[in-house]
Every structure is written in structure tokens, then in C-alpha cells.
Design a protein around this motif. Structure first.
Motif, mmCIF file in Angstrom:
data_model
loop_
_atom_site.group_PDB
_atom_site.id
_atom_site.type_symbol
_atom_site.label_atom_id
_atom_site.label_comp_id
_atom_site.label_asym_id
_atom_site.label_seq_id
_atom_site.Cartn_x
_atom_site.Cartn_y
_atom_site.Cartn_z
ATOM 1 N N ASN A 39 -3.251 57.529 22.763
ATOM 2 C CA ASN A 39 -4.449 58.250 22.372
ATOM 3 C C ASN A 39 -5.429 58.200 23.667
ATOM 4 O OD1 ASN A 39 -3.601 58.672 19.873
ATOM 5 N ND2 ASN A 39 -4.462 56.772 18.722
ATOM 6 N N LEU A 42 -4.891 61.307 25.452
ATOM 7 C CA LEU A 42 -5.400 62.351 24.903
ATOM 8 C C LEU A 42 -6.956 62.307 24.910
ATOM 9 C CD1 LEU A 42 -3.687 61.973 21.108
ATOM 10 C CD2 LEU A 42 -2.967 63.698 23.028
ATOM 11 N N ILE A 62 -10.532 64.811 18.344
ATOM 12 C CA ILE A 62 -10.607 63.733 19.212
ATOM 13 C C ILE A 62 -11.362 62.743 18.412
ATOM 14 C CG2 ILE A 62 -12.879 64.047 20.550
ATOM 15 C CD1 ILE A 62 -9.255 63.420 21.900
ATOM 16 N N VAL A 65 -8.912 60.653 16.803
ATOM 17 C CA VAL A 65 -8.108 59.833 17.744
ATOM 18 C C VAL A 65 -8.898 58.544 17.921
ATOM 19 C CG1 VAL A 65 -7.343 59.613 20.004
ATOM 20 C CG2 VAL A 65 -6.649 61.464 18.639
ATOM 21 N N ASP A 68 -9.043 56.336 14.987
ATOM 22 C CA ASP A 68 -7.938 55.606 14.920
ATOM 23 C C ASP A 68 -7.575 54.545 15.832
ATOM 24 O OD1 ASP A 68 -6.998 57.263 12.918
ATOM 25 O OD2 ASP A 68 -5.774 58.508 13.880
ATOM 26 N N ARG A 276 -1.602 56.423 12.001
ATOM 27 C CA ARG A 276 -2.228 56.645 13.258
ATOM 28 C C ARG A 276 -1.447 57.107 14.364
ATOM 29 N NH1 ARG A 276 -4.324 54.145 8.844
ATOM 30 N NH2 ARG A 276 -6.499 54.691 9.044
ATOM 31 N N SER A 279 -1.205 61.439 14.522
ATOM 32 C CA SER A 279 -2.515 62.367 15.146
ATOM 33 C C SER A 279 -2.086 62.909 16.283
ATOM 34 C CB SER A 279 -3.811 61.616 15.037
ATOM 35 O OG SER A 279 -4.039 61.035 14.024
ATOM 36 N N PRO A 280 -1.315 62.337 17.163
ATOM 37 C CA PRO A 280 -1.189 62.811 18.622
ATOM 38 C C PRO A 280 0.053 63.762 18.438
ATOM 39 C CG PRO A 280 -0.990 60.349 18.625
ATOM 40 C CD PRO A 280 -1.279 60.644 17.181
#
Length: 305
Positions: A39, A42, A62, A65, A68, A276, A279-280
Motif C-alpha cells: 500500500n 501505491l 487511495i 488504501v 486500510d 485489505r 484493494s491493491p
């Protein structure tokens, strides 16, 4: 502290062996650090390129992210504390629990908002620029935090009015029911979670169905948006299991009292950690634009000049 708490009684009676405790903590810490490292990449990629922070879709992503990262960090800290320090000051525990609850409730609201943004982009493309402006997206993020705080902070206010001052200087096993023990809080929680379940799932199903019908005769972007909504739905399903977590924990306690700690560990990984890690995948890997810039960043890190 509510010393008769059934969860606490089981924890005291069936505590893990040293080897098993170390293994569980290592697994949780390694997974937590891995998710946060991904994350962090990211977030770095997002901040370095204007194309992302001028796009409402990526801003919502984002925010998810960052949210999270906070949730995973606090969740891992609480997990490790439960095996090491075991009991901590109530005031400190309240802070951890409040932030964890707020970030946990933020996730479904953020996912629902991203689904609506996909719906507007695919079904109302000519109005997308007018509807999904940067100021409105930032206001939406503020509304998400406000909604979650209005859901969680009453727990603290009720506790402040019902518990003596000495309670906040005592030490407890840091779980929600020990720092917010009033029965009224449980009723409020059940009502709030029921309302969340209905509203958010209606939003997800409505946007998915409309996009699905659009995708049958429209562009490849519509079909990709449909698949994105499906991923959001799966992630949302995992996240919203936390809304029925108290009832599920009670069921585990009744069905598997001697293996409760192992069952709870698996439940913790599925509910708190696994969502979690999705998400990526949704934007960090599937999104062509974000993947291109992320790959550049990773290649630069691996091959510094």
C-alpha cells in the motif's frame, strides 16, 4: 472490567502454547507489514503523478488504501498486545478501539462510493465530469468519516456517563465489549450495522445490475467496470462480515470452546486482514494506467541509477 465476559473466560482457560502464540503473531505481523508495504508503494505512485490526484476514482481508491493501512496497523497492534502485554489501560484501549472501529466502518462506505462512481462513469458519461468533481469527492470522503464517527463515538459518550472515573484508569483485555460494556451499546450497534448492511448492499446490487445491462451492449470499459463492481462486492462481503462478528464469535464459543482461539484466529485473518489485501489488486494490478506507473516506480527502485 467485565470479568465474567465469556470470551475472556475462554481466553484464560484455553490460552495458546508459547510456540502456537509465536507462530500466530509472526503470521499476523508478516502479513500486516506486507500489505502496508504494498500500500505504501501505491500511495507513493499516486502522490508522484498528477494524473491520479486529479482523478476522482483514484482519489477514492487511495483514500481506501490509506484507511486500510491505518486499520491493519492498529488491528495488528491489538492482536500482538493481546498475546504480550495482555491487559492495557482502558483509556489507551478506548483510543485504539475507536480508531479501529471508525476505519473498519469506513471501508464499506468507501467501496459503495467507488461503485457509485463507476456507475456514473459508465451510465452517465456525459455528466461524470460535472457530478464527480474533486471538491465533491473530498466532501464525500469527509462525509464517510463523519458517518463512521457518528456511529462509533456514542459508544464512548455512553461509557463516560455510565462508568465511574476509576474504570478509565483500570487495565483490561483490550476488546470492544470490555471498554464499552453497557448493554445499550450492543443494541445501538446491532441497529446501526443492520442499517449499514441494507443501504450498502442495495447500492452495490443496483450499480452492478445497471452496469451489467449496460455492459451487454456497450464498450469494453463497461464490462471492466462490471468486473470491478464484482470485486468490490466480494471485498465488501468480507468486510461486512465484521458487522456480524459478535454473533459469529458467540457461535464459535458455543460450538468449539476448546479450539476457540484457533477458530478466532482464522476468523480474524478472514475478516480483518484478507479484505485489505484485495484493494491493491483492484486498481494496483488490474488498472492499466496505475499498473504502468507502479511498474515504473518498482523498476526504478530495483535498478537505481
Amino acid at each position: 472490567m467485565n470479568a465474567s465476559s465469556p470470551n475472556l473466560t475462554v481466553v484464560l482457560q484455553y490460552r495458546d502454547s508459547f510456540t502456537k502464540a509465536v507462530t500466530k503473531n509472526v503470521i499476523v505481523v508478516v502479513i500486516g507489514i506486507s500489505i502496508n508495504c504494498i500500500n505504501a508503494c501505491l500511495i507513493h505512485t499516486f502522490c508522484k503523478h498528477q494524473i491520479f490526484y486529479m482523478n476522482p476514482r483514484y482519489i477514492l481508491f487511495i483514500h481506501l488504501v490509506v484507511n486500510d493501512m491505518i486499520q491493519v496497523t492498529l488491528s495488528v497492534i491489538l492482536f500482538v498486545i493481546s498475546y504480550t502485554i495482555y491487559k492495557i489501560n482502558v483509556s489507551v484501549c478506548c483510543t485504539f478501539i475507536l480508531v479501529t472501529l471508525i476505519t473498519t466502518e469506513n471501508t464499506p462506505l468507501n467501496l459503495a462510493s467507488m461503485a457509485v462512481e463507476c456507475y456514473v462513469a459508465i451510465c452517465l458519461p456525459l455528466r461524470h465530469v460535472q457530478i464527480c468533481t474533486i471538491p465533491r469527492i473530498l466532501m464525500l470522503i469527509g462525509l464517510i468519516w463523519t458517518t463512521s464517527m457518528l456511529s462509533v463515538f456514542p459508544d464512548l459518550f455512553i461509557t463516560l456517563t455510565t462508568e465511574p472515573l476509576d474504570f478509565f484508569h483500570s487495565r483490561v483485555f483490550c476488546v470492544r465489549q470490555n471498554v464499552f460494556p453497557d448493554p445499550l451499546i450492543l443494541k445501538k450497534r446491532d441497529i446501526t450495522y443492520s442499517v449499514y448492511l441494507v443501504i450498502i448492499w442495495i447500492t452495490i446490487f443496483y450499480t452492478y445490475l445497471i452496469i451489467m445491462f449496460t455492459a451487454q451492449t456497450a464498450s469494453k470499459d463497461a464490462k471492466k467496470a462490471r468486473n470491478t463492481i464484482l470485486l468490490h462486492g466480494f471485498q465488501l462481503l468480507l468486510c461486512m462480515l465484521s458487522y456480524v462478528a459478535p454473533q459469529f464469535r458467540d457461535a464459535l464459543l458455543q460450538w468449539f470452546p476448546k479450539s476457540y482461539t484457533d477458530s478466532f484466529f482464522a476468523f480474524y485473518i478472514i475478516i480483518q486482514i484478507l479484505p485489505r489485501s484485495i484493494s491493491p489488486i483492484i486498481y494496483g494490478i488490474r488498472d492499466k494506467t496505475f499498473r504502468m506507473y507502479l511498474k515504473r516506480y518498482l523498476l526504478c527502485k530495483m535498478n537505481p541509477q
